[in-house]
Design a protein around this motif. Structure first.
Motif, short mmCIF file in Angstrom:
data_model
loop_
_atom_site.label_atom_id
_atom_site.label_comp_id
_atom_site.label_asym_id
_atom_site.label_seq_id
_atom_site.Cartn_x
_atom_site.Cartn_y
_atom_site.Cartn_z
N LEU A 1 9.93 -2.50 -1.27
CA LEU A 1 9.06 -2.76 -2.42
C LEU A 1 8.47 -1.47 -2.97
O LEU A 1 8.45 -1.25 -4.19
N ALA A 2 8.01 -0.61 -2.06
CA ALA A 2 7.34 0.62 -2.49
C ALA A 2 8.32 1.69 -2.95
O ALA A 2 8.14 2.29 -4.02
N ASP A 3 9.35 1.94 -2.16
CA ASP A 3 10.27 3.04 -2.44
C ASP A 3 11.53 2.58 -3.19
O ASP A 3 12.00 3.29 -4.09
N GLY A 4 12.06 1.43 -2.82
CA GLY A 4 13.25 0.94 -3.50
C GLY A 4 12.97 0.45 -4.91
O GLY A 4 13.73 0.74 -5.84
N LEU A 5 11.87 -0.30 -5.06
CA LEU A 5 11.52 -0.82 -6.37
C LEU A 5 10.50 0.06 -7.08
O LEU A 5 10.23 -0.14 -8.27
N GLY A 6 9.91 1.00 -6.37
CA GLY A 6 8.96 1.91 -6.99
C GLY A 6 7.67 1.24 -7.41
O GLY A 6 7.06 1.64 -8.42
N LEU A 7 7.22 0.22 -6.67
CA LEU A 7 5.99 -0.47 -7.01
C LEU A 7 4.80 0.25 -6.38
O LEU A 7 4.74 0.40 -5.15
N ALA A 8 3.88 0.69 -7.21
CA ALA A 8 2.71 1.40 -6.72
C ALA A 8 1.78 0.45 -5.99
O ALA A 8 1.85 -0.78 -6.14
N ARG A 9 0.86 1.02 -5.22
CA ARG A 9 -0.07 0.19 -4.45
C ARG A 9 -0.91 -0.70 -5.36
O ARG A 9 -1.19 -1.86 -5.02
N ASP A 10 -1.32 -0.18 -6.51
CA ASP A 10 -2.15 -0.99 -7.39
C ASP A 10 -1.35 -2.14 -8.00
O ASP A 10 -1.90 -3.22 -8.26
N THR A 11 -0.03 -1.94 -8.19
CA THR A 11 0.82 -3.03 -8.69
C THR A 11 0.95 -4.12 -7.64
O THR A 11 0.84 -5.32 -7.94
N LEU A 12 1.18 -3.71 -6.40
CA LEU A 12 1.27 -4.69 -5.32
C LEU A 12 -0.05 -5.42 -5.12
O LEU A 12 -0.09 -6.63 -4.88
N ALA A 13 -1.16 -4.69 -5.26
CA ALA A 13 -2.48 -5.32 -5.14
C ALA A 13 -2.71 -6.31 -6.27
O ALA A 13 -3.28 -7.40 -6.07
N ALA A 14 -2.24 -5.98 -7.48
CA ALA A 14 -2.39 -6.88 -8.62
C ALA A 14 -1.55 -8.15 -8.42
O ALA A 14 -1.99 -9.26 -8.77
N LEU A 15 -0.37 -8.00 -7.87
CA LEU A 15 0.47 -9.15 -7.57
C LEU A 15 -0.24 -10.07 -6.58
O LEU A 15 -0.31 -11.29 -6.78
N ARG A 16 -0.78 -9.50 -5.52
CA ARG A 16 -1.44 -10.32 -4.51
C ARG A 16 -2.68 -11.00 -5.11
O ARG A 16 -2.96 -12.16 -4.82
N ALA A 17 -3.39 -10.29 -5.96
CA ALA A 17 -4.57 -10.88 -6.59
C ALA A 17 -4.19 -12.07 -7.46
O ALA A 17 -4.92 -13.09 -7.51
N ARG A 18 -3.05 -11.99 -8.14
CA ARG A 18 -2.59 -13.12 -8.95
C ARG A 18 -2.13 -14.29 -8.09
O ARG A 18 -2.29 -15.45 -8.47
N LEU A 19 -1.55 -13.95 -6.95
CA LEU A 19 -0.88 -14.97 -6.15
C LEU A 19 -1.77 -15.71 -5.17
O LEU A 19 -1.50 -16.84 -4.80
N VAL A 20 -2.83 -15.07 -4.72
CA VAL A 20 -3.60 -15.61 -3.60
C VAL A 20 -4.95 -16.12 -4.05
O VAL A 20 -5.67 -15.45 -4.80
N VAL A 21 -5.31 -17.29 -3.57
CA VAL A 21 -6.61 -17.88 -3.86
C VAL A 21 -7.67 -17.18 -3.03
O VAL A 21 -7.51 -17.00 -1.82
#
Length: 269
Positions: free
Chosen positions: A249-269
């Motif tokens: 996710l981080a190196d292969g897709l180049g997703l920054a930590r803040d992007t991953l954090a934003a995804l989790r914030a959208r996904l998790v109650v």
């Protein structure tokens, strides 16, 4: 295909907006449509995946009634992961209020799929497909774009491919992993396609039987089912190339930590 009786199951007394996302389980014209969150999967830290945010599906050759049902869910963006030939053959039906985005997962060996001779060839093609999600630049770029767009979204979204099984299944597995869902639950969600979309698979295998012969049914069944072994191929490829799924996710897709954090914030109650 399911009958018209398989329309979205909404209680007669349910508020049309709020309850549709909770009660909708099947669409007559897209039998693998479902909420990425499932029933609200638990996360390993005791929280839950939020329903009504992300939806997944097979191709959206929708009836007018089902297109309106998706519109009532508030879906604003539809991400189509299919290649250009698939889109041309079976274009998505318009969904009122939703913008269609083509995010092609490149590298799918379609020519090999349509010329299969043996079951082993089918299994080999499926292994190539799932390795390609990790190893092929065109696959990684599509999943990078998809996850980045989901992270920056603020309204319900939907993503799909043709069967809603492989490209869609991998994207859903990544999202549930990011949300913190355990691996066994992710696997069971991936395999649920085999039950939920069984009518579509039966229909296409009947077409194989009619046009290609009984001996080809077993051959093509290998590419029409969700198999945990296929998902494991992608996991193994991620481990080999990036050390872990998080590394992918981080190196292969180049997703920054803040992007991953934003995804989790959208996904998790």
């Amino acid at each position: 295909m399911p009958s018209d009786d398989a329309r979205p199951d909404v209680r007669p007394d349910a508020p049309p907006e709020a309850e549709l996302g909770e009660e909708l389980v099947r669409l007559a014209s897209a039998d693998n449509f479902r909420d990425v969150a499932g029933p609200g999967y638990a996360t390993t830290d005791g929280r839950a995946v939020r329903r009504g945010v992300l939806y997944r599906s097979n191709e959206l050759t929708l009836t007018d009634e089902d297109a309106e049902a998706l519109s009532r869910l508030g879906i604003t963006t539809i991400f189509d992961l299919r290649d250009a030939h698939e889109v041309e053959a079976h274009p998505d039906a318009p969904v009122p209020g939703a913008t269609w985005r083509h995010v092609e997962v490149r590298g799918i060996p379609m020519d090999a799929v349509v010329t299969l001779g043996t079951r082993e060839q089918g299994l080999a093609v499926m292994r190539e497909v799932y390795r390609g999600f990790v190893e092929k630049p065109g696959g990684r770029e599509a999943f990078r774009v998809l996850l980045h767009e989901i992270a920056s979204g603020d309204a319900p979204q939907l993503f799909h491919c043709t069967a809603g099984k492989d490209r869609t299944g991998w994207a859903a597995a990544l999202l549930l992993h990011i949300a913190g869902v355990d691996a066994d639950t992710i696997l069971q969600d991936y395999l649920a396609t085999n039950t939920i979309a069984s009518a579509t698979r039966t229909k296409y295998l009947a077409m194989v039987r009619e046009h290609l012969g009984e001996d080809k049914v077993d051959v093509y069944e290998a590419v029409m089912v969700a198999d945990g072994a296929y998902l494991q191929v992608a996991y193994d490829a991620a481990d080999a190339a990036y050390g872990s799924l998080d590394g992918y996710l981080a190196d292969g897709l180049g997703l920054a930590r803040d992007t991953l954090a934003a995804l989790r914030a959208r996904l998790v109650v």
